[in-house]
Enzyme design. Structure first.
Site: not given
Length: 218
Positions: A47, A121, A157
């Site tokens: 991850e 980011d 998102d």
């Protein structure tokens, strides 16, 4: 706040599930994760920019026959993920403190079977696009670390990052591409096992949609 962080950094030095500078495995991990840390031959999933490590610990709980490593430069964040793993007894979850650019110092070619990039980011400034974790220079590195059938996931998102990544993938030979611009109204949601990051929970409650894609290199 500063005092609490310092206390957590001291705890990190003693935790076996955090690998950072000054610990033996930090300088000898490349090609040795399964033998020197996990002590098994199970496949490894990363991850990247893991933050609090929600996917590292969440997936480790779902898949006890796989190994998971969360990677971030922030020791305070890794402390949170480490604490969650210890509380749940997840011996198949570990955390590495290093910049993403240094991955090849810690992992041998094809040592990793799967990569998750969860709400990184987005680096919205055009001049900063080379630091986006789906920029071609990063994809080339991931390809070296993965076997031919290795899988990459992106969850974000940020419409900008998602659209940028889709454009990049038109230039890179990939296969098995699946994607959605509204994960929570998609059949692909089942792949996430109900795992949300802390901030994702806040954003989705406000009505923001989540983009997701997965692919393999062709």
């Amino acid at each position: 706040m500063a005092r609490r962080k310092l206390a957590r950094f001291e705890e990190n030095k003693l935790r076996e599930n955090i690998i950072e500078e000054g610990k033996p495995l930090y300088d000898n991990s490349k090609g040795n994760w399964n033998t020197s840390h996990f002590h098994n031959s199970n496949p490894i999933t990363l991850e990247l920019a893991c933050g609090r490590g929600e996917y590292t610990t969440g997936l480790a709980a779902v898949y006890p026959d796989r190994n998971f490593i969360g990677i971030d430069v922030k020791g305070d964040r890794l402390w949170r993920g480490s604490s969650a793993a210890l509380a749940q007894g997840l011996g198949n979850a570990a955390f590495l403190r290093t910049p993403i650019d240094w991955l090849e110092k810690f992992f041998a070619p094809q040592e990793v079977s799967e990569i998750w990039i969860v709400h990184p980011d987005p680096r919205p400034r055009k001049s900063d696009d080379k630091r986006r974790l789906t920029h071609p220079r990063y994809l080339e590195m991931y390809k070296r670390l993965l076997p031919p059938d290795g899988l990459i996931h992106l969850k974000t998102d940020s419409p900008l990052l998602f659209e940028y990544t889709m454009e990049i993938l038109q230039q890179v030979p990939v296969k098995d591409l699946q994607y959605t611009t509204d994960l929570y109204h998609s059949d692909l949601l089942a792949l996430h096992h109900g795992i949300k990051t802390h901030y994702e929970g806040i954003f989705t409650e406000k009505g923001f949609t989540v983009n997701y894609l997965q692919f393999r290199f062709a």
